[in-house]
Design an enzyme around this catalytic site. Structure first.
Site, PDB file in Angstrom:
ATOM      1  N   LYS A 156     -57.930 -13.992  59.521  1.00 53.43           N
ATOM      2  CA  LYS A 156     -57.080 -14.086  58.207  1.00 53.43           C
ATOM      3  C   LYS A 156     -55.819 -13.996  58.853  1.00 53.43           C
ATOM      4  CE  LYS A 156     -55.666 -11.281  53.812  1.00 53.43           C
ATOM      5  NZ  LYS A 156     -55.764  -9.979  52.983  1.00 53.43           N
ATOM      6  N   SER A 196     -56.125 -11.314  48.425  1.00 54.63           N
ATOM      7  CA  SER A 196     -55.331 -11.880  49.235  1.00 54.63           C
ATOM      8  C   SER A 196     -56.635 -12.844  50.341  1.00 54.63           C
ATOM      9  CB  SER A 196     -54.457 -11.212  49.424  1.00 54.63           C
ATOM     10  OG  SER A 196     -54.746 -10.190  50.442  1.00 54.63           O
ATOM     11  N   SER A 211     -58.929  -6.974  48.152  1.00 55.86           N
ATOM     12  CA  SER A 211     -58.235  -8.466  49.124  1.00 55.86           C
ATOM     13  C   SER A 211     -59.470  -9.473  49.983  1.00 55.86           C
ATOM     14  CB  SER A 211     -57.427  -8.019  49.747  1.00 55.86           C
ATOM     15  OG  SER A 211     -55.929  -8.540  48.729  1.00 55.86           O
TER      16      SER A 211
END
Lengths: 519, 100
Positions: free
Chosen positions: A79, A154, A178
Site C-alpha cells: 500500500k 482504503s 481498511s
C-alpha cells in the site's frame, strides 16, 4: 506452470527446488500487471527495475547455496502509505506527489530480508481516509470481480492486486477496517493484527492509536506466513509489543472442536423498516433499529440478506465441525462509529500537520509562512482529508476536548470492557465484515453514508484487537462475501485457525474474479 | 449541536492551517454540522469514572538506553525539501512584513 495464483508455500517451494527462477516469477508478475492493471488500476507505481534486481539477487543466492528466506521469490505489493527507500510514496495524496523516501518502513525491511520481491505500490484512499479507494487523488481502482464496483478501501489497490493475481500477497494498513473491508469486497483474506503486534515505523500515520499494518492474501496460510515475517517488536516504534511471536503457520490445525464462537446480537439486530427513509437530508438513516440504552440509534444499517445467509452458513459449518456458538452482548457497539469518527480525525489532524510545504512534499509559495502553510495544504489535500482535518481540529480545540476527544476515549474503554467480558465466554467473535457486498462507484454520496459501511470493523481498532476477513461465499450476482473474526489481544493463532476451517468449509476454492482476465 | 456559522468554519480553517475556497467553506460547514450533530449523541453516555483509553494494549513507558547510533545523513534528510540553500531550508517571512 501458472505461478500467478500460486500460494506462498508453492512459490517458495518451486523457487527453492529450482523449478522456476525468481526472475521468471517476477517477469510473469510484471507481465500480468502490464496486461491487467490498465483495467484494474491497482498500482500507483510498478517498480520493474527494483523487482528484477531483487529477483536476480535471489537467483544468485540460490545458485551460491546461500540461505533463502521464508518468502523467497514471492511477489508482494505495498500500500502506498508504507515508505520505500528510493521508490515514490504518495499515500494517495497530491501533497506527497513524487516524494521519494530516504528509508524503508520496518515491514518493508523485514519482507526484503525474507526474500519477498516488492513489485510496486498500490492505490488507496488519500492517507487511508475512505472505504472505497474513490478518494485517491490519483486514480480509480476497480473491483476485479465487477469493474463497475469499488474494491473497498482504503487498501483497495492492495486487495485488487492480490485478488486479480498480480501478486501473491500485499500489505495494507487498517485504521477502521481498511484491510478487512477491501479483502471482503475482493474475496480474499485480510488480517489486522493486534495493535502493537507489527511495527508502524515507516507507515504514513493516519490515526496513531488505531493504525496497524497487516497482510492481504488469497489464503489463510499465506496470511499466517506474511504475519510471521512482519510481526515482532521494533525499538523504532514505542507502541510495538515485546511479546514473543508464536508460530502462526503451525496454528493452522484445521480443527475447531470445542471452540467457543461468540455471536454478538448487536451486530445482527434486524433493521427496523419503520424507521423510515432519510431524515432532513442527512443522507443516511440515523435510527434504523431499536433503541439501546437510550442512545436513540443503533449502528446497524441492515445486513443484506445474501450476506446474512452466508454468515449463517458459515456458523453452521463451524458448529458441524464441533465449534460451539455463544450468544454474547457488546452493548456499546452503537457508540463505536461516533467514537471512531472523533478519535481518528482528531489524531489525523495532528498527524497531518507535518505536511506544511516546508521540509518535504508539495509547496505552494506565498509571501508569508502562514500563507505558505495554508495554500500548500489547501491545494495538496483532497476533500475527504480536509473534512477530517477540520473535524479533528474541531474536536481537539480548546474548550471542546472533554466533550469530544476525551469522551470518545472513555467510550473506547467501555467498548474494550465489552470485549473483555465477552472473551470470558468465547474464544473468537464472529460477525459479517461488512453489511453489504462491493458497491457501485459513486453509490455512497454523503460522508456519513460512507462511514456507516464501517460499523462492523471499527470496534476492533478501537479496542486494539486482532481481526480477520475470510471469504465465505458469493452472491447470486457473483460478488464475494466476507466473514469477520475478532480475537483476544495477541490471539492471532486462534483467529487464523478458525479462519482456516472457514476457508476449507465455505471459502471460494479456486473461484477467481472475472476481472482477472480469464488467464 | 447547531450548524456551524461561517465565521466558526473560517476560524477552524485557520487553526487547521487550511486555505479553503468559499465553496469549500460552505460545503464543509454544512457537512460538519451534520456529522457533529450525529456524533453529539455520545454526550448522553454516562462516562463517570471511566478512564479514557490511551492505548489499546497496556505498555510500559518505553524508554531506551541513550546510545548514540547513526541516523539519516543530512543530505538524505533534506533530499525532499522543496527549497534549499545548502543545508538550510528556505521559507518566506515568518513574521508578516519582515524579510524572508
Amino acid at each position: 506452470m501458472k505461478p500467478e495464483f500460486w500460494s506462498i508455500t508453492e512459490t517458495v517451494k518451486h523457487v527453492i527446488t529450482g523449478e522456476i527462477t525468481a526472475q521468471q516469477i517476477v517477469d510473469g508478475a510484471l507481465d500480468r500487471i502490464t496486461f491487467l492493471d490498465r483495467e484494474v488500476g491497482a498500482f500507483l507505481e510498478v517498480d520493474k527495475d527494483g523487482a528484477r534486481k531483487q529477483a536476480a539477487e535471489i537467483d544468485r543466492k540460490r545458485a551460491a547455496g546461500e540461505p533463502l528466506g521464508s518468502l523467497v521469490g514471492v511477489p508482494v505489493a505495498l500500500k502506498d502509505n508504507l515508505v520505500t527507500k528510493d521508490l515514490v510514496t504518495t499515500a494517495g495524496s497530491k501533497i506527497l506527489e513524487g516524494w521519494v523516501p530516504p528509508y524503508d518502513a520496518t515491514v518493508v525491511t523485514k519482507l526484503r530480508a525474507a526474500g519477498a520481491i516488492i513489485v510496486g505500490k498500490t492505490n488507496l484512499d488519500e492517507f487511508g481516509m475512505g472505504s472505497s479507494t474513490e478518494r485517491s487523488a490519483y486514480k480509480q481502482t476497480k473491483n476485479p470481480w465487477d469493474p463497475s464496483r469499488v474494491p473497498g478501501g482504503s487498501s483497495g489497490g492492495s486487495a485488487a492486486a492480490v485478488s486479480a493475481g498480480m501478486c501473491v500477497a500485499s500489505l495494507g494498513t487498517d485504521t477502521g477496517g481498511s484491510i478487512r473491508q477491501p479483502a471482503a469486497f475482493c474475496g480474499i483474506v485480510g488480517l489486522k493484527p493486534t495493535y502493537g503486534r507489527v511495527s508502524r515505523w515507516g507507515a504514513v500515520a493516519f490515526a496513531s492509536s488505531l493504525d496497524q499494518i497487516g497482510p492481504l492474501t488469497r489464503t489463510v496460510a499465506d496470511a499466517a506466513a506474511v504475519l510471521q515475517v512482519i510481526a515482532g517488536h521494533d525499538p523504532r516504534d514505542a507502541t510495538s509489543l515485546e511479546a514473543p511471536v508464536p508460530s502462526y503457520v503451525d496454528a493452522l490445525t484445521g480443527k475447531v472442536e470445542g471452540l467457543r464462537i461468540g455471536i454478538p446480537h448487536e451486530f445482527f439486530a434486524a433493521a427496523d423498516e419503520s424507521a423510515g427513509p432519510e431524515e432532513e437530508g442527512l443522507g443516511f438513516t440515523p435510527n434504523p433499529g431499536p433503541e439501546e440504552e437510550g442512545l436513540g440509534f443503533t449502528p446497524n444499517p441492515g445486513i443484506e440478506p445474501e450476506v446474512r445467509a452466508a454468515i449463517e452458513r458459515t456458523i453452521a459449518a463451524l458448529t458441524e465441525r464441533g465449534a460451539i456458538t455463544v450468544d454474547i452482548s457488546l452493548p456499546h457497539t452503537a457508540l463505536a462509529l461516533p467514537a471512531y469518527y472523533i478519535v481518528a480525525p482528531a489524531e489525523a489532524s495532528s498527524n497531518l500537520s507535518r505536511y506544511d510545504g516546508v521540509r518535504y512534499g508539495k509547496r505552494v509559495d506565498a509571501s508569508e509562512l502562514l500563507e505558505l502553510y495554508r495554500r500548500t495544504r489547501g491545494a495538496g489535500f483532497g476533500p475527504e482529508v480536509k473534512r477530517r482535518i477540520m473535524l479533528g481540529t474541531y474536536a481537539l480545540r480548546s474548550g471542546y476536548y472533554d466533550a469530544y476527544y476525551k469522551k470518545a476515549q472513555q467510550i473506547r474503554t467501555l467498548i474494550k470492557r465489552d470485549f473483555d467480558r465477552a472473551f470470558r465466554f468465547c474464544d473468537v467473535v464472529l460477525t459479517p465484515t461488512t453489511p453489504g457486498v462491493a458497491f457501485q462507484f459513486g453509490a455512497k454520496t454523503s460522508p456519513l453514508d460512507m462511514y456507516l459501511g464501517d460499523v462492523f470493523t471499527l470496534s476492533c481498532n478501537l479496542a486494539g484487537l486482532p481481526g480477520i476477513n475470510v471469504p465465505c461465499g458469493v452472491t447470486t450476482g457473483g460478488l464475494p462475501i466476507g466473514v469477520q473474526l475478532l480475537g483476544k489481544p495477541l490471539d492471532e493463532p486462534t483467529l487464523l485457525r478458525t479462519a482456516g476451517v472457514i476457508e476449507s468449509a465455505v471459502g471460494l476454492g479456486t473461484r477467481r474474479p472475472s476481472g482477472a482476465g480469464g488467464i | 449541536m447547531a450548524e456551524l456559522t461561517r465565521k466558526e468554519v473560517e476560524e477552524l480553517a485557520l487553526l487547521a492551517r487550511l486555505h479553503l475556497e468559499p465553496d469549500e467553506l460552505d460545503r464543509i460547514g454544512s457537512e460538519l454540522g451534520t456529522i457533529l450533530a450525529y456524533f453529539g449523541t455520545i454526550a448522553a453516555v454516562d462516562t463517570t469514572d471511566v478512564p479514557p483509553m490511551t492505548h489499546a494494549v497496556p505498555v510500559d513507558l518505553a524508554l531506551r538506553a541513550d546510545d548514540p547510533a547513526p541516523s539519516l545523513p543530512v543530505a538524505e534528510a533534506l533530499r525532499g525539501a522543496p527549497k534549499r540553500d545548502g543545508d538550510l531550508i528556505v521559507v518566506p517571512a515568518i513574521i508578516p512584513g519582515s524579510e524572508s
